[in-house]
Design a protein around this motif. Structure first.
Motif, PDB file in Angstrom:
ATOM      1  N   PHE A 283      16.667  84.286  29.744  1.00 12.48           N
ATOM      2  CA  PHE A 283      14.995  84.607  29.805  1.00 12.48           C
ATOM      3  C   PHE A 283      14.317  84.861  28.583  1.00 12.48           C
ATOM      4  O   PHE A 283      13.131  84.361  28.422  1.00 12.48           O
TER       5      PHE A 283
ATOM      6  N   ARG B 246      13.831  81.502  26.891  1.00 12.38           N
ATOM      7  CA  ARG B 246      12.568  80.669  27.660  1.00 12.38           C
ATOM      8  C   ARG B 246      11.431  81.412  27.101  1.00 12.38           C
ATOM      9  O   ARG B 246      10.270  80.650  27.000  1.00 12.38           O
TER      10      ARG B 246
ATOM     11  N   SER C  85       6.985  79.833  37.199  1.00 11.74           N
ATOM     12  CA  SER C  85       7.687  80.232  36.392  1.00 11.74           C
ATOM     13  C   SER C  85       7.336  80.917  35.028  1.00 11.74           C
ATOM     14  O   SER C  85       7.723  82.040  34.547  1.00 11.74           O
TER      15      SER C  85
ATOM     16  N   ILE D 262       8.459  73.740  32.468  1.00 14.87           N
ATOM     17  CA  ILE D 262       8.769  74.632  33.477  1.00 14.87           C
ATOM     18  C   ILE D 262       7.449  74.590  34.639  1.00 14.87           C
ATOM     19  O   ILE D 262       6.306  74.128  34.279  1.00 14.87           O
ATOM     20  N   SER D 263       7.778  75.351  35.714  1.00 21.15           N
ATOM     21  CA  SER D 263       6.453  75.342  36.652  1.00 21.15           C
ATOM     22  C   SER D 263       5.654  76.311  36.216  1.00 21.15           C
ATOM     23  O   SER D 263       6.043  77.352  35.609  1.00 21.15           O
TER      24      SER D 263
ATOM     25  N   LYS E  39       6.104  84.517  35.608  1.00 20.42           N
ATOM     26  CA  LYS E  39       7.085  85.207  35.682  1.00 20.42           C
ATOM     27  C   LYS E  39       7.147  86.209  34.357  1.00 20.42           C
ATOM     28  O   LYS E  39       7.812  87.213  34.295  1.00 20.42           O
ATOM     29  N   HIS E  40       6.875  85.115  33.286  1.00 22.11           N
ATOM     30  CA  HIS E  40       6.744  85.948  31.789  1.00 22.11           C
ATOM     31  C   HIS E  40       5.755  86.626  31.296  1.00 22.11           C
ATOM     32  O   HIS E  40       5.438  87.394  30.708  1.00 22.11           O
TER      33      HIS E  40
END
Length: 202
Positions: free
Chosen positions: A14, A17, A52, A48-49, A55-56
């Protein structure tokens, strides 16, 4: 006996990324600027999508704010690593060299100077402002110490020197020279440092 917590593989992935996202944000910002940059651009650059990516970072403002925080933290780390044997002006030169090399390598421009919206957004970012204030204290201390030692013009207010120094960190001449001259990055840095601290006189 203390137990040192271990990061799980998932947590490490995580974080890796997240760093890749911030790296991509730096590249996209450098080429497109804040207003034209989209979350789709960043997600595409990382591979990445968009879900995704969210999420960060929940928004473009949060993403850019964190990228700027990371840049400031890098500058603060550079100041902390400077050899104690260097005098205050040599330390200022070393940090300016670092900043120019970051920019020549595709690092972030000084975004707050280019957009009132970005400036206002960052001023509301607590993490960003705390690091701005810390870096400012460090550099102001170097400027005042250099004046005290007679290494910088004492007739100039320290604020004039300090903000002129900041201006050099976002001087577009660096990019123009890289794009249109035949000089190497090392030569660009060397000449720009000389102009910054010695002016145009022989």
């Amino acid at each position: 006996m203390s137990i040192i917590p271990k990061f799980s593989f998932k947590n490490q992935a995580f974080k890796l990324r997240e760093n890749a996202i911030l790296d991509a944000t730096t590249v996209v910002l450098s080429s497109k600027g804040y207003d034209l940059m989209t979350m789709d651009d960043v997600a595409g650059a990382v591979g990445i999508s968009k879900p995704s990516l969210y999420k960060h970072f929940k928004s473009k403002e949060e993403l850019v704010g964190e990228a700027m925080v990371r840049l400031l933290e890098g500058a603060i780390e550079e100041v902390d690593k400077l050899p104690t044997a260097l005098n205050p002006v040599e330390k200022l030169q070393a940090l300016l060299e670092w900043a120019m090399r970051v920019r020549l390598g595709g690092g972030l421009p000084f975004l707050p100077s280019t957009s009132p919206h970005v400036r206002d957004m960052l001023m509301r970012n607590f993490k960003y402002m705390t690091r701005v204030l810390k870096l400012n204290r460090l550099l102001e201390g170097l400027v005042k110490q250099a004046q005290k030692e007679g290494l910088l013009n004492t007739a100039l207010p320290s604020d004039v020197i300090l903000f002129s120094y900041y201006a050099r960190t976002c001087d577009p001449a660096v990019e123009y020279l890289q794009k249109f001259s035949k000089m190497s990055d090392d030569d660009i840095v060397r000449h720009m440092l000389k102009v910054s601290f010695e002016g145009f006189r022989p």
